[in-house]
Design an enzyme around this catalytic site. Structure first.
Site, mmCIF file in Angstrom:
data_model
loop_
_atom_site.group_PDB
_atom_site.id
_atom_site.type_symbol
_atom_site.label_atom_id
_atom_site.label_comp_id
_atom_site.label_asym_id
_atom_site.label_seq_id
_atom_site.Cartn_x
_atom_site.Cartn_y
_atom_site.Cartn_z
ATOM 1 N N CYS A 1 2.549 -1.771 -1.297
ATOM 2 C CA CYS A 1 2.939 -1.325 -2.536
ATOM 3 C C CYS A 1 2.096 -0.613 -3.201
ATOM 4 O O CYS A 1 2.371 0.744 -3.650
ATOM 5 C CB CYS A 1 3.668 -2.546 -3.500
ATOM 6 S SG CYS A 1 4.933 -3.315 -2.796
ATOM 7 N N ASP A 2 0.868 -0.964 -3.417
ATOM 8 C CA ASP A 2 -0.296 -0.103 -4.057
ATOM 9 C C ASP A 2 -0.505 1.191 -3.296
ATOM 10 O O ASP A 2 -0.591 2.066 -4.103
ATOM 11 C CB ASP A 2 -1.534 -1.276 -4.027
ATOM 12 C CG ASP A 2 -1.679 -1.979 -4.939
ATOM 13 O OD1 ASP A 2 -1.166 -1.885 -5.980
ATOM 14 O OD2 ASP A 2 -2.421 -2.928 -4.786
ATOM 15 N N PHE A 3 -0.548 1.015 -1.960
ATOM 16 C CA PHE A 3 -1.027 2.202 -1.160
ATOM 17 C C PHE A 3 0.064 3.213 -1.338
ATOM 18 O O PHE A 3 0.023 4.376 -1.178
ATOM 19 C CB PHE A 3 -1.393 1.669 0.161
ATOM 20 C CG PHE A 3 -3.115 1.232 -0.006
ATOM 21 C CD1 PHE A 3 -4.145 2.264 0.116
ATOM 22 C CD2 PHE A 3 -3.328 0.019 -0.286
ATOM 23 C CE1 PHE A 3 -5.662 1.724 -0.068
ATOM 24 C CE2 PHE A 3 -4.572 -0.468 -0.184
ATOM 25 C CZ PHE A 3 -5.636 0.513 -0.067
#
Length: 398
Positions: free
Chosen positions: A164-166
């Protein structure tokens, strides 16, 4: 030749992974990225006692680093003076945090109407979840990623990487590029916001398709296809590990059947289409497993690649960070590790290649506040007298 974002200056107030990777991409595209941290350092630095965890080096290479205390009037003034000469400011604080400090988009767009202000968050600025605290794990849970990961008879499992972060970071970088492109025509800045939750929904194409077709596919399918609509599609056990094998096109299945000595399955009723084979996943997997019995990863992969069947060995992290393909592609840069552990950190390079410009040079991440005086002098026009009043926090004293 120049890189696409030469002459673009970015103030990177990003933290942890989403903000850090977005800034790294912009740096590799040629921007002058200035990492702005609080005097005590951004959150990811707390993952080691010495303040130099490998994650910081991994995501903040090729940036300059300064410290500003935005809770102080002097720190906010310094930021505004930098914004006057900046093209982009990116941050991924909780929604509303920058505004509460007095340096949100409304204020900074007055300082510089051409500023592209980019805000990454967990759930975006609007909607019922906008104020929920969010990290990669919680967004994986909320977005369906965890429910679709794992085996049918087991609990939901998070994805190993911080997906999700990337994914959120990449979308934020794309938004920034779009805003810069439009600014080149209109001369106007913009506010760009990306919620990680929004970014993850498109990745559920296969599970949602199974739901739309009203199939009885379980939410979690292990290493099989998420919608159970392709077979073979699995990570199969061999003598020394596992091998991933998938047949997308009919030619792949025909080649695999020939390699397995099961030409009788080619064109056989009930096995003669992707849809029919998907209905017989257990039987297809059993046929593949029978052929794999007693074979090694290397033997299987070499045989299948020669037959043009998509496959790959399931590899470990130590194997990946020594990968010759990644090294030849400029994706592995061994930079000195200033913290504990191994002597070097294999920092990622730029995944996007341009025929018209060389690959970016990758330099070590800055130490905390390393370039504060340099940047405040060069960009914000601070005088020697003003720099003399700098306190230890990297902000001018009030």
């Amino acid at each position: 030749m120049t890189r696409p974002l030469e002459d673009v200056r970015v103030l990177d107030l990003g933290q942890i992974y989403q903000g850090g990777y977005c800034g790294l991409l912009l740096s590799y595209l040629g921007a002058d990225v200035v990492k702005v941290e609080p005097p005590w350092g951004e959150n990811v630095r707390t993952r080691s006692e010495d303040g130099y965890p490998p994650q910081f080096q991994y995501l903040n290479a090729s940036k300059r680093g300064i410290t500003l205390d935005l809770k102080s009037e002097a720190g906010r003034e310094a930021l505004e003076r930098l914004v006057e000469k900046a093209d982009v400011l990116l941050e991924n604080f909780a929604t509303g945090k920058m505004a509460a400090l007095g340096v949100g988009y409304d204020r900074l767009s007055e300082v510089n109407p051409e500023l592209v202000y980019a805000h990454g968050s967990g759930y975006g600025d609007t909607g019922p979840y906008a104020e929920y605290p969010a990290m990669d794990l919680t967004v994986q849970a909320m977005s369906g990623v965890m429910d679709t990961t794992g085996f049918t008879d087991g609990p939901p499992v998070k994805a190993g990487p911080a997906v999700c972060d990337f994914v959120g970071a990449t979308h934020l970088a794309v938004g920034i590029l779009g805003a810069l492109f439009r600014r080149a025509t209109t001369g106007e800045g913009d506010y760009v916001e990306v919620g990680m939750f929004d970014c993850m929904y498109p990745t559920l194409a296969s599970p949602v398709a199974a739901w739309v077709s009203e199939s009885d596919a379980p939410a979690r399918t292990g290493n099989r296809h998420s919608g159970l609509s392709i077979a073979p599609y699995n990570a199969y056990e061999v003598e020394d590990g596992h091998v991933a094998i998938i047949c997308i096109a009919e030619r792949h299945w025909e080649s695999l059947a020939e390699v397995m000595g099961r030409e009788d399955l080619v064109g056989r009723e009930g096995w003669d289409s992707k849809v029919e084979r998907a209905r017989r996943i257990e039987a297809v997997d059993a046929a593949v497993e029978a052929w794999l019995d007693g074979r090694t990863k290397g033997e299987v992969v070499e045989t299948l690649l020669d037959a043009n069947v998509p496959c790959a060995p399931v590899r470990t992290v130590p194997e990946v960070v020594e990968d010759p393909h990644l090294r030849e592609r400029g994706m592995l840069h061994d930079l000195p590790n200033p913290g504990e552990g191994r002597e070097e950190t294999p920092v990622p390079g730029m995944p996007i290649k341009f025929a018209g410009s060389d690959a970016p040079e990758v330099s070590p991440a800055p130490s905390l506040g390393e370039h504060t005086e340099e940047v405040l002098t060069e960009v914000a026009g601070y005088t020697a007298a003003e720099l003399d009043r700098l306190d230890g926090s990297g902000s001018t004293s009030e």
